[in-house]
Design a protein around this motif. Structure first.
Motif, short mmCIF file in Angstrom:
data_model
loop_
_atom_site.label_atom_id
_atom_site.label_comp_id
_atom_site.label_asym_id
_atom_site.label_seq_id
_atom_site.Cartn_x
_atom_site.Cartn_y
_atom_site.Cartn_z
N ALA A 147 33.55 42.61 54.15
CA ALA A 147 34.01 42.96 52.80
C ALA A 147 33.61 41.87 51.80
O ALA A 147 33.64 40.68 52.14
CB ALA A 147 35.52 43.14 52.81
N PRO A 148 33.27 42.23 50.56
CA PRO A 148 32.98 41.23 49.54
C PRO A 148 34.18 40.31 49.35
O PRO A 148 35.34 40.78 49.38
CB PRO A 148 32.71 42.06 48.28
N PRO A 149 33.98 39.01 49.19
CA PRO A 149 35.09 38.06 49.07
C PRO A 149 36.09 38.41 47.97
O PRO A 149 37.30 38.26 48.17
CB PRO A 149 34.38 36.73 48.78
N ASP A 150 35.60 38.86 46.81
CA ASP A 150 36.53 39.16 45.73
C ASP A 150 37.39 40.38 46.06
O ASP A 150 38.59 40.43 45.74
CB ASP A 150 35.78 39.37 44.40
N TYR A 151 36.79 41.36 46.73
CA TYR A 151 37.53 42.56 47.13
C TYR A 151 38.59 42.18 48.18
O TYR A 151 39.74 42.63 48.10
CB TYR A 151 36.56 43.59 47.69
N LEU A 152 38.20 41.38 49.15
CA LEU A 152 39.13 40.98 50.21
C LEU A 152 40.29 40.18 49.62
O LEU A 152 41.46 40.39 49.99
CB LEU A 152 38.39 40.15 51.26
N ALA A 153 39.99 39.28 48.70
CA ALA A 153 41.05 38.50 48.07
C ALA A 153 42.03 39.40 47.31
O ALA A 153 43.24 39.20 47.35
CB ALA A 153 40.45 37.46 47.12
N ALA A 154 41.49 40.42 46.65
CA ALA A 154 42.35 41.35 45.92
C ALA A 154 43.23 42.14 46.88
O ALA A 154 44.42 42.36 46.61
CB ALA A 154 41.49 42.29 45.08
#
Length: 210
Positions: A147-154
């Motif tokens: 998963a893209p890091p920003d998506y995972l963080a969200a």
């Protein structure tokens, strides 16, 4: 839980097996609004504490993590294999007609205290462990790095972690242990005929002390 001695299961390996094979637990809490039940997939870590811990997460929108105080007593119920047993499957029924229907099942009650974890480090570690366990059977296991890091963080920001520190495990395996061998064998055959192989195997294991 009503627990006749012949149905009591106290062996840690059997209790852990039921939890690991059927990880969707029902966590019962006592809140200001009364009794509440949450259905949550748990991960058992038997190495932590004297009885192990249960780890899980819930949606941040789920108010259960705000309604409990860390250290509150909770009960988590894990249901294993289960199913209806017809008296027609017992050879003894055809001799005396002194047999009745019943329901066979395996269940574990995990008593403990709940603790809330609202920090990214805990959640990342928990999601990684859950992913490794539940993706292990996939041909190409999904991993957090997909998963893209920003998506995972969200996504991590939308969940809250729960830890249940187990204080007692009560287990019950109601599998016709008190019936004569031919009736147990008849019930096993009846279950297999109807496609309930899991319960049939559990009954067969119980017949051999496993």
């Amino acid at each position: 839980m009503y627990l006749p001695p012949h149905f009591a299961e106290t062996r840690p390996e059997q209790l852990h097996r039921i939890i690991n094979d059927h990880p969707l637990g029902m966590m019962v809490t006592h809140t200001a609004a009364g009794l509440e039940a949450q259905h949550i997939p748990f991960l058992l870590d038997p190495a932590q504490g004297p009885h192990g811990v249960l780890l899980a997460h819930v949606a941040r929108a789920n108010t259960v993590w705000q309604e409990v105080v860390s250290g509150d007593a909770v009960l988590v119920v894990f249901r294993g294999v289960e199913g209806y047993i017809s008296p027609n499957w017992y050879p003894g029924k055809h001799d005396t007609h002194r047999r009745v229907p019943t329901w066979n099942y395996e269940v574990v009650h995990a008593h403990g205290t709940v603790h809330v974890h609202d920090d990214e480090k805990f959640l990342r570690g928990l999601v990684a462990r859950l992913t490794r366990v539940h993706e292990a059977t996939q041909p190409v296991p999904w991993k957090m790095g997909d998963a893209p890091p920003d998506y995972l963080a969200a996504m991590l920001g939308k969940i809250v972690g729960l830890e249940v520190r187990i204080t007692r495990l009560d287990g019950k395996r109601k599998l016709n242990q008190h019936h004569e061998a031919r009736d147990r064998a008849g019930a096993i055959q009846g279950l297999e005929t109807q496609g309930h192989a899991g319960l049939a195997q559990a009954m067969r294991n119980a017949s051999h002390g496993r």
